[in-house]
Design a protein around this motif. Structure first.
Motif, PDB file in Angstrom:
ATOM      1  N   LEU A  77       7.678  58.989  29.162  1.00 20.76           N
ATOM      2  CA  LEU A  77       6.587  58.036  29.334  1.00 20.76           C
ATOM      3  C   LEU A  77       6.764  56.809  28.448  1.00 20.76           C
ATOM      4  N   ALA A  78       7.321  57.013  27.255  1.00 26.94           N
ATOM      5  CA  ALA A  78       7.528  55.893  26.325  1.00 26.94           C
ATOM      6  C   ALA A  78       8.475  54.854  26.904  1.00 26.94           C
ATOM      7  N   HIS A  79       9.341  55.266  27.828  1.00 22.11           N
ATOM      8  CA  HIS A  79      10.275  54.333  28.456  1.00 22.11           C
ATOM      9  C   HIS A  79       9.636  53.550  29.596  1.00 22.11           C
ATOM     10  N   LEU A  80       8.379  53.833  29.875  1.00 21.00           N
ATOM     11  CA  LEU A  80       7.661  53.066  30.898  1.00 21.00           C
ATOM     12  C   LEU A  80       6.837  51.945  30.278  1.00 21.00           C
ATOM     13  N   GLY A  81       6.802  51.882  28.963  1.00 24.70           N
ATOM     14  CA  GLY A  81       6.048  50.839  28.259  1.00 24.70           C
ATOM     15  C   GLY A  81       6.841  50.325  27.086  1.00 24.70           C
ATOM     16  N   THR A  82       6.135  49.836  26.095  1.00 23.31           N
ATOM     17  CA  THR A  82       6.806  49.259  24.917  1.00 23.31           C
ATOM     18  C   THR A  82       6.483  50.042  23.656  1.00 23.31           C
ATOM     19  N   GLU A  83       6.138  51.304  23.830  1.00 25.16           N
ATOM     20  CA  GLU A  83       5.776  52.135  22.689  1.00 25.16           C
ATOM     21  C   GLU A  83       6.947  52.333  21.731  1.00 25.16           C
ATOM     22  N   LEU A  84       8.160  52.384  22.284  1.00 21.67           N
ATOM     23  CA  LEU A  84       9.359  52.511  21.460  1.00 21.67           C
ATOM     24  C   LEU A  84      10.151  51.208  21.455  1.00 21.67           C
ATOM     25  N   LEU A  85      10.642  50.831  22.631  1.00 24.58           N
ATOM     26  CA  LEU A  85      11.485  49.657  22.776  1.00 24.58           C
ATOM     27  C   LEU A  85      10.675  48.471  23.283  1.00 24.58           C
ATOM     28  N   ALA A  86      11.006  47.294  22.793  1.00 26.44           N
ATOM     29  CA  ALA A  86      10.346  46.087  23.295  1.00 26.44           C
ATOM     30  C   ALA A  86      10.756  45.802  24.735  1.00 26.44           C
ATOM     31  N   ALA A  87      12.004  46.173  25.072  1.00 30.41           N
ATOM     32  CA  ALA A  87      12.515  45.922  26.426  1.00 30.41           C
ATOM     33  C   ALA A  87      13.238  47.170  26.935  1.00 30.41           C
ATOM     34  N   PRO A  90       9.646  55.121  37.611  1.00 24.50           N
ATOM     35  CA  PRO A  90       8.879  54.024  37.020  1.00 24.50           C
ATOM     36  C   PRO A  90       7.813  53.453  37.951  1.00 24.50           C
ATOM     37  N   ASP A  91       8.093  53.383  39.257  1.00 25.81           N
ATOM     38  CA  ASP A  91       7.137  52.780  40.197  1.00 25.81           C
ATOM     39  C   ASP A  91       5.815  53.529  40.250  1.00 25.81           C
ATOM     40  N   THR A  92       5.870  54.846  40.125  1.00 26.05           N
ATOM     41  CA  THR A  92       4.666  55.668  40.263  1.00 26.05           C
ATOM     42  C   THR A  92       4.159  56.194  38.932  1.00 26.05           C
ATOM     43  N   GLY A  93       4.951  56.021  37.861  1.00 24.22           N
ATOM     44  CA  GLY A  93       4.557  56.554  36.560  1.00 24.22           C
ATOM     45  C   GLY A  93       4.681  58.062  36.464  1.00 24.22           C
ATOM     46  N   THR A  94       5.427  58.665  37.387  1.00 26.20           N
ATOM     47  CA  THR A  94       5.601  60.116  37.408  1.00 26.20           C
ATOM     48  C   THR A  94       6.764  60.511  36.508  1.00 26.20           C
TER      49      THR A  94
END
Length: 443
Positions: A241-251, A304-308
């Protein structure tokens, strides 16, 4: 509208499928519409009968490589290196057998398995904090599996070298850096690397082909960056899940940009990114990674498209079949996405010249002999050599042609087909690509 999660159904289905595929125990977690659901079935160890719990730790194997790649990408974002920095600039003591490769191999080559370094050196360099340093020193004898950048071949050694780069840049052991860079920021309380830490929790034991617990629990400490993380399924989902946002990486999207196409696109997927395996199902991007250690397996899928995000951990039996059956059902229900079928034999037999593929193919850790039988069919014998030889059974497959260069086969009793592609590089050297590895023809 996405489907409502029927927890009773998935609990029952997991239990049913581990029985079908002779899997001792499994742990499943998935993220759906902002919630994380967890399910377990079976036992951690057949000898003890201890049941799997949602907090049980399994070895996630090579899924660890995405974590190691993420650690390096965090350092890239800090300006400590670039993906195209030569390894020798970061580790001046680094060298392999080919002097030119020593000078030119980059971090990108390591993280995309394109270095050509023969990659299955499973070395016990001790339990000390200097184990990665000692492992990198031993890489001085490693030869090239293929010319640098000219093909793709899965390279465990490259990720151990990458782990040593992390140690050099952070001043910490890889294990400590992992906790600081990823586990602590994400609050992952059930993700560990060292046996003495794992044993503080309920931990799974792998099981071999006859169904008995393994005599060797895990890989040596030096293999940590390539495959030694142990975690509960919900922690792995949190990482996905962290790879779907910027919780870890900025990009985080930089890790999922295609870097290389595989010579054999049928085994798992057609492309590789930075750490991640890349595919497309029903028009949806999929990023994923699989992992196998000694009698344990793991699978992490992210849409990534569905957040699953789905993680499935297991400790023996027909784990690949379990992953495909349960994964296909989950994605169909949760995201209306169809998982593609594995390549199998063609409906109409194909007549090809099989004799040109006969010969010996060899790399570190593997000897493959391809021969033509009395029935004029291609036969493949695979023998694991080196450190894992004693715990790896010999395999014999009859190969069925799909086209002139693509074949499928399966071991006795397996419900799934494996694919092999014979191919040639620009310099005329010939290879067989199977199990995401390139094995050169040597005779």
């Amino acid at each position: 509208m996405a489907a409502t999660v029927d927890s009773a159904h998935w609990n029952a289905r997991l239990a049913e499928l581990i029985t079908r595929y002779d899997v001792p125990g499994a742990s499943l977690a998935f993220a759906h519409e902002g919630e994380v659901y967890t399910f377990v079935a079976g036992v951690l160890n057949k000898d003890t009968g201890t049941p799997v719990s949602t907090d049980s730790l399994f070895q996630i194997g090579s899924v660890s490589k995405v974590w190691t790649a993420t650690q390096l990408m965090l350092l890239v974002e800090q300006g400590r290196l670039t993906l195209d920095t030569p390894v020798v600039e970061l580790l001046p003591e680094f060298k392999v057998a080919d002097a030119q490769v020593t000078k030119t191999v980059t971090v990108r080559h390591l993280l995309t398995h394109t270095s050509g370094i023969d990659g299955d050196l499973f070395l016990d360099s001790g339990r000390g904090d200097d184990c990665l340093e000692k492992y990198v020193a031993a890489c001085a004898e490693l030869t090239q599996n293929h010319p640098i950048g000219e093909s793709f071949s899965y390279c465990n050694s490259g990720f151990v070298i990458a782990g040593r780069i992390i140690e050099r840049l952070t001043g910490k052991t890889w294990d400590a850096a992992l906790r600081e860079q990823i586990c602590a920021p994400l609050g992952l309380t059930h993700t560990w690397t060292l046996p003495e830490d794992v044993l503080r929790f309920s931990a799974a034991t792998g099981h071999v082909e006859d169904g008995s617990p393994t005599s060797v629990w895990g890989l040596t400490r030096a293999m940590g960056p390539a495959g030694l993380i142990c975690a509960r399924a919900s922690d792995v989902v949190a990482f996905g899940l962290a790879h779907l946002g910027t919780e870890l990486l900025a990009a985080p999207g930089a890790m999922t940009e295609p870097q290389v196409r595989l010579p054999n696109p049928y085994t798992i997927a057609p492309e590789w990114g930075i750490g991640w395996i890349l595919d497309e199902w029903s028009g949806h991007r999929v990023i994923m990674h699989a992992g196998n250690t000694i009698g344990q397996s793991a699978m992490l899928w992210v849409l990534p498209d569905t957040g699953t995000v789905v993680c499935l951990l297991a400790n023996g039996g027909e784990t690949s079949a379990l992953q495909r059956t349960l994964g296909a059902e989950l994605f169909a229900v949760l995201a209306d996405v169809e998982m593609p079928e594995l390549l199998g034999p063609p409906d109409t037999p194909v007549d090809v010249d099989v004799a040109r593929h006969a010969g010996t193919y060899e790399r570190v850790g593997c000897l493959a002999t391809v021969s033509v039988g009395d029935d004029a069919k291609l036969h493949l014998n695979i023998r694991v050599t080196g450190a894992l030889a004693d715990i790896s059974p010999e395999m014999d497959w009859d190969l069925i042609p799909v086209d002139e260069s693509t074949f499928v086969g399966r071991r006795e009793g397996s419900p799934l087909w494996d694919s092999m592609v014979f191919y040639e590089l620009a310099d005329g050297s010939r290879y067989i690509h199977m199990g995401v590895r390139a094995t050169p023809k040597t005779a």
